[in-house]
Write a protein that holds these residues in place. Structure first.
Motif, short mmCIF file in Angstrom:
data_model
loop_
_atom_site.label_atom_id
_atom_site.label_comp_id
_atom_site.label_asym_id
_atom_site.label_seq_id
_atom_site.Cartn_x
_atom_site.Cartn_y
_atom_site.Cartn_z
N PRO A 129 0.84 -1.21 0.00
CA PRO A 129 0.00 0.00 0.00
C PRO A 129 0.87 1.25 0.00
O PRO A 129 1.93 1.28 0.62
N LYS A 161 -6.07 3.77 -7.56
CA LYS A 161 -6.49 2.96 -6.40
C LYS A 161 -5.27 2.43 -5.66
O LYS A 161 -5.39 1.93 -4.55
N ASP A 164 -3.48 5.68 -1.53
CA ASP A 164 -4.48 6.07 -0.53
C ASP A 164 -4.13 7.47 -0.04
O ASP A 164 -2.98 7.76 0.26
N GLU A 171 -7.28 7.59 9.70
CA GLU A 171 -7.78 7.36 8.34
C GLU A 171 -6.69 6.79 7.44
O GLU A 171 -6.93 5.88 6.65
N ARG A 174 -6.22 3.13 8.39
CA ARG A 174 -7.40 2.36 7.97
C ARG A 174 -7.33 2.08 6.47
O ARG A 174 -7.53 0.95 6.03
N LEU A 175 -7.02 3.11 5.68
CA LEU A 175 -6.93 2.93 4.23
C LEU A 175 -5.83 1.95 3.85
O LEU A 175 -6.02 1.10 2.97
N LYS A 177 -4.58 -0.48 5.67
CA LYS A 177 -4.97 -1.83 6.09
C LYS A 177 -6.01 -2.43 5.15
O LYS A 177 -6.01 -3.63 4.90
N ASP A 178 -6.92 -1.60 4.64
CA ASP A 178 -7.99 -2.06 3.75
C ASP A 178 -7.57 -2.09 2.28
O ASP A 178 -8.38 -2.42 1.42
N HIS A 179 -6.34 -1.75 2.01
CA HIS A 179 -5.84 -1.63 0.63
C HIS A 179 -6.04 -2.93 -0.15
O HIS A 179 -5.75 -4.01 0.34
N GLN A 180 -6.55 -2.80 -1.36
CA GLN A 180 -6.75 -3.94 -2.26
C GLN A 180 -5.75 -3.84 -3.41
O GLN A 180 -5.54 -2.76 -3.96
#
Length: 188
Positions: A129, A161, A164, A171, A174-175, A177-180
């Protein structure tokens, strides 16, 4: 995600908030148990994040080319300081030592480091990320340029994408950790 590479300025910036936000972010990372991997300097935003993280009980790993040890003043109190020969080796080692990459406000060097990490992601050299910590909307002109590159079809919209963007510690984490993962470019 344990080690976070931070690229940032060796200058403090014009507004005090740049240093304050950097310290707040580094303190947050240290208290949450993240290790900071950064350029190893004791000056500017670099020094501020190291000092804040160390003061909060965190671990800080510096990576600095030999020729910059005196110029950027290597931080004397780091958990580890790796010295390398070149700027390229610095970025490569920082990438190898980290699980995520974040750029804070800085100058041309910070942008060059960010863009190399972003480029490496686009061509599949890593899938870590990447974040822009947008203190005082510092990166808004860059975000506008990204939109222009997308409009002019020099960059795929999906590639954004990979980056982040946030302006608060919670924030940003969080971004990240949630990264795709985003599929990388192929030439057919």
């Amino acid at each position: 995600m344990k080690n976070i590479a931070i690229f940032c300025g060796s200058q403090k910036g014009k507004q005090l908030e740049y240093i304050q936000e950097a310290k707040q972010f580094a303190t947050f990372l240290a208290r949450e148990g993240y290790t900071i991997v950064y350029g190893g300097g004791a000056v500017g935003i670099m020094g501020a994040i190291a000092d804040a993280a160390i003061e909060a009980g965190g671990e800080v790993i510096g990576v600095m080319p030999n020729f910059l040890v005196e110029r950027e003043i290597a931080h004397p109190n780091l958990t580890e300081l790796h010295t390398v020969d070149t700027m390229h080796e610095r970025k490569a080692l920082m990438a190898d030592l980290s699980d995520a990459i974040i750029a804070l406000p800085g100058g041309a060097g910070t942008l060059e480091e960010f863009f190399e990490m972003f480029t490496w992601a686009q061509i599949g050299l890593h899938s870590k990320p990447i974040g822009l910590y947008n203190t005082l909307n510092y990166f808004n002109p860059l975000i506008e340029m990204f939109n222009h590159m997308i409009t002019e079809e020099f960059i795929k919209e999906d590639y954004m994408k990979m980056v982040d963007i946030a302006d608060s510690p919670t924030e940003m984490i969080r971004l990240l950790k949630d990264h795709q993962d985003v599929p990388v470019r192929t030439y057919d």
